[in-house]
Design a protein around this motif. Structure first.
Motif, PDB file in Angstrom:
ATOM      1  N   CYS A 124       0.831  -1.198   0.000  1.00 27.69           N
ATOM      2  CA  CYS A 124       0.000   0.000   0.000  1.00 27.69           C
ATOM      3  C   CYS A 124       0.866   1.248   0.000  1.00 27.69           C
ATOM      4  O   CYS A 124       2.014   1.237   0.431  1.00 27.69           O
ATOM      5  CB  CYS A 124      -0.954   0.013   1.196  1.00 27.69           C
ATOM      6  N   LYS A 125       0.279   2.342  -0.469  1.00 23.02           N
ATOM      7  CA  LYS A 125       0.952   3.646  -0.524  1.00 23.02           C
ATOM      8  C   LYS A 125      -0.119   4.722  -0.446  1.00 23.02           C
ATOM      9  O   LYS A 125      -1.195   4.581  -1.030  1.00 23.02           O
ATOM     10  CB  LYS A 125       1.754   3.781  -1.832  1.00 23.02           C
ATOM     11  N   ASP A 126       0.167   5.792   0.292  1.00 20.42           N
ATOM     12  CA  ASP A 126      -0.754   6.929   0.409  1.00 20.42           C
ATOM     13  C   ASP A 126      -2.154   6.474   0.819  1.00 20.42           C
ATOM     14  O   ASP A 126      -3.155   6.788   0.156  1.00 20.42           O
ATOM     15  CB  ASP A 126      -0.813   7.715  -0.907  1.00 20.42           C
ATOM     16  N   VAL A 135      -5.635  -2.358   5.170  1.00 19.72           N
ATOM     17  CA  VAL A 135      -4.233  -2.742   4.941  1.00 19.72           C
ATOM     18  C   VAL A 135      -3.575  -3.334   6.180  1.00 19.72           C
ATOM     19  O   VAL A 135      -2.407  -3.736   6.124  1.00 19.72           O
ATOM     20  CB  VAL A 135      -3.404  -1.546   4.426  1.00 19.72           C
ATOM     21  N   ILE A 136      -4.295  -3.415   7.294  1.00 19.38           N
ATOM     22  CA  ILE A 136      -3.717  -3.967   8.528  1.00 19.38           C
ATOM     23  C   ILE A 136      -4.011  -5.459   8.624  1.00 19.38           C
ATOM     24  O   ILE A 136      -5.167  -5.879   8.520  1.00 19.38           O
ATOM     25  CB  ILE A 136      -4.268  -3.237   9.766  1.00 19.38           C
ATOM     26  N   PHE A 137      -2.966  -6.244   8.824  1.00 19.25           N
ATOM     27  CA  PHE A 137      -3.120  -7.681   9.042  1.00 19.25           C
ATOM     28  C   PHE A 137      -3.477  -7.965  10.499  1.00 19.25           C
ATOM     29  O   PHE A 137      -4.290  -8.815  10.806  1.00 19.25           O
ATOM     30  CB  PHE A 137      -1.825  -8.408   8.669  1.00 19.25           C
ATOM     31  N   GLY A 138      -2.814  -7.256  11.423  1.00 17.39           N
ATOM     32  CA  GLY A 138      -3.073  -7.468  12.842  1.00 17.39           C
ATOM     33  C   GLY A 138      -2.108  -6.693  13.700  1.00 17.39           C
ATOM     34  O   GLY A 138      -1.435  -5.753  13.233  1.00 17.39           O
ATOM     35  N   TYR A 211      -0.009   8.256   7.699  1.00 22.56           N
ATOM     36  CA  TYR A 211       1.133   9.166   7.628  1.00 22.56           C
ATOM     37  C   TYR A 211       2.388   8.446   7.138  1.00 22.56           C
ATOM     38  O   TYR A 211       3.101   8.946   6.259  1.00 22.56           O
ATOM     39  CB  TYR A 211       1.373   9.782   8.993  1.00 22.56           C
ATOM     40  N   VAL A 212       2.660   7.264   7.714  1.00 24.11           N
ATOM     41  CA  VAL A 212       3.847   6.505   7.311  1.00 24.11           C
ATOM     42  C   VAL A 212       3.768   6.139   5.831  1.00 24.11           C
ATOM     43  O   VAL A 212       4.766   6.192   5.096  1.00 24.11           O
ATOM     44  CB  VAL A 212       4.001   5.244   8.182  1.00 24.11           C
ATOM     45  N   SER A 213       2.567   5.774   5.349  1.00 22.47           N
ATOM     46  CA  SER A 213       2.412   5.343   3.964  1.00 22.47           C
ATOM     47  C   SER A 213       2.613   6.487   2.967  1.00 22.47           C
ATOM     48  O   SER A 213       2.790   6.252   1.778  1.00 22.47           O
ATOM     49  CB  SER A 213       1.037   4.702   3.753  1.00 22.47           C
ATOM     50  N   GLN A 214       2.583   7.728   3.434  1.00 18.03           N
ATOM     51  CA  GLN A 214       2.890   8.855   2.558  1.00 18.03           C
ATOM     52  C   GLN A 214       4.380   8.910   2.231  1.00 18.03           C
ATOM     53  O   GLN A 214       4.780   9.386   1.169  1.00 18.03           O
ATOM     54  CB  GLN A 214       2.447  10.161   3.213  1.00 18.03           C
TER      55      GLN A 214
END
Length: 257
Positions: A124-126, A135-138, A211-214
């Protein structure tokens, strides 16, 4: 669902942990659940008969978030940052439950940090905040060990935060957790030293993942550490630290020189 990574007699495998405390079993999964989903093989083991490993070795990175609890920022003499403060830990820093934390030769001041960790489930991105759950597995327990003396002297935190064994994860990944109101506790040699809750985080899980994915493309198995509450302290040779997170379980590691 609790997804563990373990070894018994041969190669590491994944499994689903179930049952009552003290009599848990692990049902073996076919392949890698991050890419193949959860397909049970029918093989089962008693949990006590296997050795749990770090539930994931990130394919690319562990992203740490610094000073995400105001009380921790204050105890360290720092202001709350205006935006999430990110740093990276290499995947060579990751160890599992009951693995020894090896104190680095360059530091005389290593401290513990109990944290909730987010495990990413898809590339994933943005990511918009409203789609973060997709997008979260756990989630799992983490200890973001830090060489405080190196942190003070180095311009960057790579050495202070990224030394070998500085990122215990485990004991498994919990796929069903509400991360907005979850107790995060740390115990040093059995004594409660950190007692926080994710509802005190400055930036919540959804805000952090977005934020991190940005900045970074996130890959399946990447880990985001969400920060630690107040109560951090120095850990020494022979001491034991336990991270206990409500709804997940307890991660235990002992330190050696």
């Amino acid at each position: 669902m609790r997804i563990a990574r373990f070894v018994q007699d041969s190669d590491p495998a994944f499994g689903v942990v179930g049952g009552e405390e003290g009599s848990e079993e692990i049902a073996v999964i076919k392949g890698d659940p991050f890419f193949s989903g959860v397909q049970l093989t029918g093989e089962r083991h008693k949990l006590e008969d296997v050795r749990l490993l770090a539930p994931i070795i990130p394919r690319s990175k562990v992203v740490g978030i610094g000073r995400n609890y105001a009380d921790h920022a204050s105890e360290m003499g720092n202001d709350v940052p205006p935006a999430p403060l990110m740093f990276l830990k290499p995947n060579t820093s990751v160890i599992g439950p009951n693995d020894p934390v090896v104190l680095p030769s360059f530091s005389d001041e290593v401290s513990y940090e109990a944290e909730l960790a987010v495990v990413i489930g898809r590339i994933c991105k943005d990511v918009p905040i409203e789609r973060v759950d997709e997008v979260i597995f756990g989630y799992t327990c983490a200890n973001d060990l830090t060489a405080r003396d190196a942190q003070r002297t180095d311009d960057q935190w790579a050495r202070a935060k990224g030394f070998d064994t500085s990122c215990p994860l485990g004991p498994w990944i919990e796929t069903e957790l509400d991360p907005e109101n979850t107790a995060v506790r740390g115990y040093l040699n059995g004594e409660l030293v950190q007692d926080g809750n994710t509802n005190s985080m400055i930036w919540g899980v959804k805000e952090l993942v977005s934020y991190v994915s940005q900045a970074f493309t996130l890959l399946p198995g990447d880990v985001i550490l969400t920060g630690t509450p107040a109560g951090v302290g120095i850990i020494s040779d022979g001491e034991r630290f336990e991270v206990d997170i409500e709804g997940i379980g307890r991660l235990v590691n002992t330190v050696r020189s």
